[in-house]
Design a protein around this motif. Structure first.
Motif, PDB file in Angstrom:
ATOM      1  N   THR A 152     -26.144  25.009 -29.784  1.00 30.43           N
ATOM      2  CA  THR A 152     -25.613  26.197 -29.100  1.00 30.43           C
ATOM      3  C   THR A 152     -25.240  25.871 -27.655  1.00 30.43           C
ATOM      4  OG1 THR A 152     -26.972  27.642 -30.490  1.00 30.43           O
ATOM      5  CG2 THR A 152     -26.141  28.580 -28.424  1.00 30.43           C
ATOM      6  N   LEU A 153     -26.134  25.196 -26.957  1.00 27.87           N
ATOM      7  CA  LEU A 153     -25.878  24.839 -25.562  1.00 27.87           C
ATOM      8  C   LEU A 153     -24.644  23.952 -25.429  1.00 27.87           C
ATOM      9  CD1 LEU A 153     -26.709  24.762 -22.553  1.00 27.87           C
ATOM     10  CD2 LEU A 153     -28.152  22.785 -23.127  1.00 27.87           C
ATOM     11  N   MET A 154     -24.535  22.949 -26.287  1.00 29.39           N
ATOM     12  CA  MET A 154     -23.412  22.009 -26.191  1.00 29.39           C
ATOM     13  C   MET A 154     -22.086  22.654 -26.597  1.00 29.39           C
ATOM     14  SD  MET A 154     -24.428  19.190 -24.864  1.00 29.39           S
ATOM     15  CE  MET A 154     -25.549  20.124 -23.839  1.00 29.39           C
ATOM     16  N   THR A 210     -19.605  16.682 -24.722  1.00 27.37           N
ATOM     17  CA  THR A 210     -20.489  17.787 -25.102  1.00 27.37           C
ATOM     18  C   THR A 210     -20.262  18.210 -26.557  1.00 27.37           C
ATOM     19  OG1 THR A 210     -18.990  19.454 -24.160  1.00 27.37           O
ATOM     20  CG2 THR A 210     -20.791  18.657 -22.752  1.00 27.37           C
ATOM     21  N   SER A 224     -15.890  17.477 -21.842  1.00 32.63           N
ATOM     22  CA  SER A 224     -15.953  18.430 -22.960  1.00 32.63           C
ATOM     23  C   SER A 224     -15.996  17.705 -24.297  1.00 32.63           C
ATOM     24  CB  SER A 224     -14.778  19.407 -22.910  1.00 32.63           C
ATOM     25  OG  SER A 224     -13.579  18.780 -23.308  1.00 32.63           O
ATOM     26  N   ILE A 245     -16.783  26.349 -22.157  1.00 33.12           N
ATOM     27  CA  ILE A 245     -16.605  26.551 -20.712  1.00 33.12           C
ATOM     28  C   ILE A 245     -15.736  25.447 -20.118  1.00 33.12           C
ATOM     29  CG2 ILE A 245     -17.831  26.543 -18.486  1.00 33.12           C
ATOM     30  CD1 ILE A 245     -20.159  27.976 -20.050  1.00 33.12           C
ATOM     31  N   LEU A 246     -16.000  24.206 -20.499  1.00 38.84           N
ATOM     32  CA  LEU A 246     -15.202  23.076 -19.994  1.00 38.84           C
ATOM     33  C   LEU A 246     -13.752  23.163 -20.476  1.00 38.84           C
ATOM     34  CD1 LEU A 246     -17.814  20.193 -20.367  1.00 38.84           C
ATOM     35  CD2 LEU A 246     -16.957  21.172 -18.221  1.00 38.84           C
ATOM     36  N   THR A 274     -29.922  23.115 -29.024  1.00 37.20           N
ATOM     37  CA  THR A 274     -29.070  22.131 -28.336  1.00 37.20           C
ATOM     38  C   THR A 274     -27.622  22.266 -28.796  1.00 37.20           C
ATOM     39  OG1 THR A 274     -30.926  20.609 -28.086  1.00 37.20           O
ATOM     40  CG2 THR A 274     -28.718  19.666 -27.873  1.00 37.20           C
ATOM     41  N   SER A 289     -21.383  25.882 -26.285  1.00 33.37           N
ATOM     42  CA  SER A 289     -21.046  26.793 -25.177  1.00 33.37           C
ATOM     43  C   SER A 289     -20.502  26.017 -23.981  1.00 33.37           C
ATOM     44  CB  SER A 289     -22.280  27.600 -24.768  1.00 33.37           C
ATOM     45  OG  SER A 289     -22.759  28.345 -25.844  1.00 33.37           O
ATOM     46  N   THR A 290     -21.114  24.885 -23.687  1.00 34.29           N
ATOM     47  CA  THR A 290     -20.648  24.052 -22.572  1.00 34.29           C
ATOM     48  C   THR A 290     -19.245  23.531 -22.846  1.00 34.29           C
ATOM     49  OG1 THR A 290     -22.932  23.421 -22.089  1.00 34.29           O
ATOM     50  CG2 THR A 290     -21.205  22.046 -21.145  1.00 34.29           C
ATOM     51  N   THR A 291     -18.983  23.143 -24.087  1.00 35.55           N
ATOM     52  CA  THR A 291     -17.649  22.673 -24.462  1.00 35.55           C
ATOM     53  C   THR A 291     -16.615  23.767 -24.242  1.00 35.55           C
ATOM     54  OG1 THR A 291     -18.612  21.183 -26.109  1.00 35.55           O
ATOM     55  CG2 THR A 291     -16.263  21.656 -26.312  1.00 35.55           C
TER      56      THR A 291
END
Length: 194
Positions: free
Chosen positions: A88-90, A71, A68, A96-97, A86, A92-94
């Motif tokens: 937004t994606l990173m 990201t 995380s 979630i993690l 990118t 969101s991934t952070t």
């Protein structure tokens, strides 16, 4: 106001916010220094569990928090290049993690209880109570990090960040990296200092 004055004001504001964040992180370090010092001193107690092992789930949560942090760093780099998708994606991934990290922490608690160790009550031990307190205090700070991350995601959605305006993401990322480093320290401490 001319552009130079505005830039100077923005730099001063950024410096002030970063200083406040660093002072806040220093106070958190002091809290955990006190808790780990108490842990070290308590090891000499006769009721200390010498054979207690952290469940494997805490290793997985450590890997998740490190990922995380990566990201979040990638999100910061992406917004500095004005790459909104990118970012937004990173972000969101952070998020979630980060939520997965908290979930895994509670799974680790469940595994400790399943192994017959309790955190509170008459069946608890000083060893597991320390683990419980330290992890819960870290999770409380991580909740602050998650709230900060949600604010960053909201502001990103409102297009408040771009290549020249990244202060909110930078501050949140600094705190997130700090929390990841702090957990890594705690995990290694509990794993190797028995």
């Amino acid at each position: 106001m001319n552009v130079e004055a505005v830039n100077k004001e923005q730099l001063q504001k950024a410096k002030s916010y970063k200083t406040m964040l660093i002072l806040g992180m220093a106070s958190i370090v002091m809290i955990f220094a006190g808790l780990t010092s108490a842990y070290v001193i308590s090891k000499s107690r006769p009721d200390w569990l010498k054979d207690f092992q952290l469940p494997q789930t805490f290793l997985w949560s450590t890997i998740v928090i490190v990922l995380s942090s990566i990201t979040f760093h990638l999100a910061k780099k992406a917004i500095q290049k004005n790459n909104r998708s990118t970012t937004t994606l990173m972000l969101s991934t952070t998020l979630i993690l980060g939520l997965l990290f908290v979930f895994l922490q509670f799974q680790g608690f469940n595994q400790v209880i399943t192994a017959g160790y309790y955190f509170t009550g008459s069946y608890s031990t000083i060893t597991t109570s320390f683990l419980y307190i330290v992890v819960l205090v870290h999770i409380a700070h991580l909740v602050g990090g998650l709230i900060s991350l949600l604010i960053v995601i909201y502001n990103h959605y409102k297009q408040k960040y771009n290549a020249t305006q990244t202060l909110g993401i930078e501050l949140s990322a600094m705190f997130w990296h700090f929390l990841g480093f702090l957990w890594l320290y705690l995990f290694l401490f509990f794993t190797f200092y028995k």
